[in-house]
Write a protein that holds these residues in place. Structure first.
Motif, PDB file in Angstrom:
ATOM      1  N   SER A   1       0.833  -1.205   0.000  1.00 53.43           N
ATOM      2  CA  SER A   1       0.000   0.000   0.000  1.00 53.43           C
ATOM      3  C   SER A   1       0.867   1.254   0.000  1.00 53.43           C
ATOM      4  N   ARG A   2       1.935   1.231   0.748  1.00 52.38           N
ATOM      5  CA  ARG A   2       2.858   2.371   0.740  1.00 52.38           C
ATOM      6  C   ARG A   2       3.476   2.546  -0.648  1.00 52.38           C
ATOM      7  N   ALA A   3       3.809   1.411  -1.273  1.00 53.74           N
ATOM      8  CA  ALA A   3       4.352   1.490  -2.631  1.00 53.74           C
ATOM      9  C   ALA A   3       3.292   2.022  -3.594  1.00 53.74           C
ATOM     10  N   TRP A   4       2.047   1.613  -3.413  1.00 51.31           N
ATOM     11  CA  TRP A   4       0.971   2.103  -4.269  1.00 51.31           C
ATOM     12  C   TRP A   4       0.793   3.608  -4.104  1.00 51.31           C
ATOM     13  N   GLY A   5       0.933   4.096  -2.871  1.00 48.06           N
ATOM     14  CA  GLY A   5       0.815   5.529  -2.632  1.00 48.06           C
ATOM     15  C   GLY A   5       1.878   6.327  -3.363  1.00 48.06           C
ATOM     16  N   THR A   6       3.109   5.851  -3.327  1.00 46.97           N
ATOM     17  CA  THR A   6       4.182   6.573  -4.024  1.00 46.97           C
ATOM     18  C   THR A   6       4.016   6.479  -5.540  1.00 46.97           C
ATOM     19  N   MET A   7       3.566   5.321  -6.037  1.00 48.54           N
ATOM     20  CA  MET A   7       3.318   5.200  -7.481  1.00 48.54           C
ATOM     21  C   MET A   7       2.215   6.154  -7.923  1.00 48.54           C
ATOM     22  N   SER A   8       1.131   6.193  -7.158  1.00 42.69           N
ATOM     23  CA  SER A   8       0.006   7.058  -7.523  1.00 42.69           C
ATOM     24  C   SER A   8       0.410   8.517  -7.526  1.00 42.69           C
ATOM     25  N   ARG A   9       1.303   8.881  -6.635  1.00 39.68           N
ATOM     26  CA  ARG A   9       1.750  10.276  -6.554  1.00 39.68           C
ATOM     27  C   ARG A   9       2.790  10.595  -7.627  1.00 39.68           C
ATOM     28  N   ASP A  10       3.803   9.739  -7.757  1.00 41.82           N
ATOM     29  CA  ASP A  10       4.950  10.084  -8.598  1.00 41.82           C
ATOM     30  C   ASP A  10       4.773   9.665 -10.055  1.00 41.82           C
ATOM     31  N   PHE A  11       4.071   8.578 -10.322  1.00 46.70           N
ATOM     32  CA  PHE A  11       3.854   8.160 -11.708  1.00 46.70           C
ATOM     33  C   PHE A  11       2.824   9.048 -12.391  1.00 46.70           C
ATOM     34  N   VAL A  12       1.729   9.322 -11.695  1.00 44.88           N
ATOM     35  CA  VAL A  12       0.616  10.046 -12.308  1.00 44.88           C
ATOM     36  C   VAL A  12       0.906  11.533 -12.392  1.00 44.88           C
ATOM     37  N   GLY A  13       1.335  12.115 -11.287  1.00 44.87           N
ATOM     38  CA  GLY A  13       1.690  13.527 -11.292  1.00 44.87           C
ATOM     39  C   GLY A  13       0.519  14.471 -11.461  1.00 44.87           C
ATOM     40  N   HIS A  14      -0.681  13.988 -11.216  1.00 42.90           N
ATOM     41  CA  HIS A  14      -1.884  14.825 -11.329  1.00 42.90           C
ATOM     42  C   HIS A  14      -2.650  14.677 -10.015  1.00 42.90           C
ATOM     43  N   PRO A  15      -2.761  15.753  -9.226  1.00 37.95           N
ATOM     44  CA  PRO A  15      -3.337  15.643  -7.886  1.00 37.95           C
ATOM     45  C   PRO A  15      -4.714  15.005  -7.857  1.00 37.95           C
TER      46      PRO A  15
ATOM     47  N   ASP B   1       3.329   6.243 -18.692  1.00 37.44           N
ATOM     48  CA  ASP B   1       3.886   5.498 -19.830  1.00 37.44           C
ATOM     49  C   ASP B   1       3.670   3.997 -19.640  1.00 37.44           C
ATOM     50  N   SER B   2       4.137   3.218 -20.600  1.00 31.09           N
ATOM     51  CA  SER B   2       3.879   1.775 -20.582  1.00 31.09           C
ATOM     52  C   SER B   2       4.545   1.098 -19.385  1.00 31.09           C
ATOM     53  N   TYR B   3       5.770   1.533 -19.035  1.00 32.24           N
ATOM     54  CA  TYR B   3       6.454   0.936 -17.895  1.00 32.24           C
ATOM     55  C   TYR B   3       5.674   1.200 -16.619  1.00 32.24           C
ATOM     56  N   GLN B   4       5.226   2.433 -16.431  1.00 28.95           N
ATOM     57  CA  GLN B   4       4.467   2.777 -15.227  1.00 28.95           C
ATOM     58  C   GLN B   4       3.138   2.021 -15.183  1.00 28.95           C
ATOM     59  N   PHE B   5       2.508   1.874 -16.341  1.00 32.96           N
ATOM     60  CA  PHE B   5       1.251   1.135 -16.409  1.00 32.96           C
ATOM     61  C   PHE B   5       1.460  -0.319 -15.984  1.00 32.96           C
ATOM     62  N   VAL B   6       2.521  -0.935 -16.502  1.00 34.68           N
ATOM     63  CA  VAL B   6       2.799  -2.333 -16.147  1.00 34.68           C
ATOM     64  C   VAL B   6       3.084  -2.468 -14.657  1.00 34.68           C
ATOM     65  N   GLU B   7       3.844  -1.540 -14.090  1.00 32.60           N
ATOM     66  CA  GLU B   7       4.158  -1.615 -12.660  1.00 32.60           C
ATOM     67  C   GLU B   7       2.904  -1.458 -11.802  1.00 32.60           C
ATOM     68  N   MET B   8       2.031  -0.563 -12.193  1.00 32.66           N
ATOM     69  CA  MET B   8       0.800  -0.372 -11.418  1.00 32.66           C
ATOM     70  C   MET B   8      -0.114  -1.592 -11.558  1.00 32.66           C
ATOM     71  N   GLN B   9      -0.146  -2.192 -12.748  1.00 32.15           N
ATOM     72  CA  GLN B   9      -0.938  -3.411 -12.928  1.00 32.15           C
ATOM     73  C   GLN B   9      -0.350  -4.568 -12.115  1.00 32.15           C
ATOM     74  N   ARG B  10       0.967  -4.616 -12.044  1.00 33.78           N
ATOM     75  CA  ARG B  10       1.607  -5.652 -11.241  1.00 33.78           C
ATOM     76  C   ARG B  10       1.242  -5.489  -9.761  1.00 33.78           C
ATOM     77  N   MET B  11       1.168  -4.237  -9.313  1.00 36.42           N
ATOM     78  CA  MET B  11       0.794  -3.991  -7.927  1.00 36.42           C
ATOM     79  C   MET B  11      -0.661  -4.377  -7.675  1.00 36.42           C
ATOM     80  N   ILE B  12      -1.537  -4.101  -8.638  1.00 40.51           N
ATOM     81  CA  ILE B  12      -2.942  -4.497  -8.509  1.00 40.51           C
ATOM     82  C   ILE B  12      -3.051  -6.014  -8.419  1.00 40.51           C
ATOM     83  N   ALA B  13      -2.261  -6.726  -9.226  1.00 41.01           N
ATOM     84  CA  ALA B  13      -2.257  -8.195  -9.164  1.00 41.01           C
ATOM     85  C   ALA B  13      -1.799  -8.674  -7.792  1.00 41.01           C
TER      86      ALA B  13
END
Length: 335
Positions: free
Chosen positions: A85-99, A194-206
């Motif tokens: 969950s902590r990793a998901w929080g940082t991904m959501s903040r730093d990958f997306v960049g849209h508040p 981007d595609s890398y960020q999308f794959v990482e976020m999907q991996r976290m969802i899995a």
């Protein structure tokens, strides 16, 4: 989860006192039949009782080991949920960049945690919270999921439309994670990630799906009923036979002592038989209270506290300062 140094002896005696009353009664009957009525043929060889006690001790030890393993596995699962969950929080903040999108992803994750812990607290037929000794002890602690309806809890994190949609589904946590996947795909299509960020976020969802599934397995598959049943039968049989096996040995003590107790040593079978039997029944009761780590008992994995810790951490990642308070123990119990 008990967060104090230990349960006190008076707490434990009160929790097991119903067994103590039964055991004293069971121990008294053979002594009365043997000493008062004169049915001396009721005494059975101690070897028989000792063999039964040994077999019962092995069964209790096996059960308690397995039930502890269930609780420890549940704690590992929710520890992984905390870390991811902590990793998901940082991904959501730093990958997306849209508040706005970041807050949607993070708050929906809070909703997933909420739906999951409510699912984990749903009562099952094999759970033990409805037993008299557990119902009585439940007044000393708080189960957050019983204090607030799920609908009210979800409204704090979801829009009205999403709340209505989720509440009409069967597995609400799974559908919330499905919405997370749908949102990440939209972000990718809109080129906000981007595609890398999308794959990482999907991996976290899995990974979240995997941890949810492991929690559901422990919740929905009880400690095998055949093993629990035979364990209970053996303990009860041992408690019934124990005083009969002690009669002859305590009767022989009359030849070794003098004074007012001479001729009455057999009455000591009552306290000693009850004491030994209490050890066995208490071990069984402790194992029983450990086998379902999400049932809302005092020895549960503290999934509500873990969820609140995640919420505080992720809100701070978003820069929020109006944070919910950490859950505090009540009488050294926190869930």
């Amino acid at each position: 989860m008990h967060v104090g140094k230990s349960y006190t002896f008076p707490e434990f005696v009160v929790w097991t006192r119903r067994n103590i009353y039964r055991l004293l009664f069971i121990s008294t009957i053979p002594v009365v039949l043997y000493h008062v009525i004169g049915l001396t043929w009721l005494a059975i060889p101690w070897t028989v009782v000792a063999l039964l006690g040994t077999a019962t001790a092995f069964l209790i030890g096996f059960k308690n080991t397995q039930t502890y393993n269930r609780t420890w596995e549940a704690r590992q699962i929710w520890g992984a949920i905390l870390n991811n969950s902590r990793a998901w929080g940082t991904m959501s903040r730093d990958f997306v960049g849209h508040p706005g999108h970041t807050q949607t992803l993070v708050y929906r994750h809070f909703a997933w945690l909420t739906a999951l812990r409510y699912q984990m607290r749903e009562p099952k037929a094999w759970e033990n919270t409805t037993k008299a000794h557990n119902l009585e002890y439940a007044q000393f602690y708080v189960v957050p999921e019983k204090e607030t309806p799920l609908e009210e809890a979800l409204k704090a994190y979801l829009s009205a439309d999403e709340t209505a949609y989720v509440l009409q589904t069967k597995n609400r946590a799974a559908q919330l994670m499905s919405l997370q996947s749908k949102t990440t795909r939209q972000l990718f299509d809109e080129q906000l990630i981007d595609s890398y960020q999308f794959v990482e976020m999907q991996r976290m969802i899995a990974a979240f799906y995997d941890q949810q599934g492991r929690s559901e397995r422990i919740k929905n598959f009880p400690y095998p009923r055949q093993l629990a049943t035979i364990n209970t039968f053996f303990v009860r049989l041992f408690c019934l036979m124990l005083p009969f096996g002690m009669l002859s040995d305590f009767e022989k003590l009359n030849n070794q002592i003098t004074g007012p107790l001479q001729g009455y040593m057999v009455w000591l079978v009552i306290p000693f038989s009850a004491l030994i039997s209490w050890v066995y029944t208490s071990l069984e009761q402790v194992g029983e209270s450990t086998e379902n780590p999400f049932e809302g008992g005092p020895n549960d994995v503290p999934i509500s506290q873990i969820s609140r810790t995640i919420e505080i951490d992720l809100r701070e990642m978003l820069g929020e300062t109006d944070l919910p308070p950490a859950l505090q123990p009540k009488n050294n119990i926190v869930l």
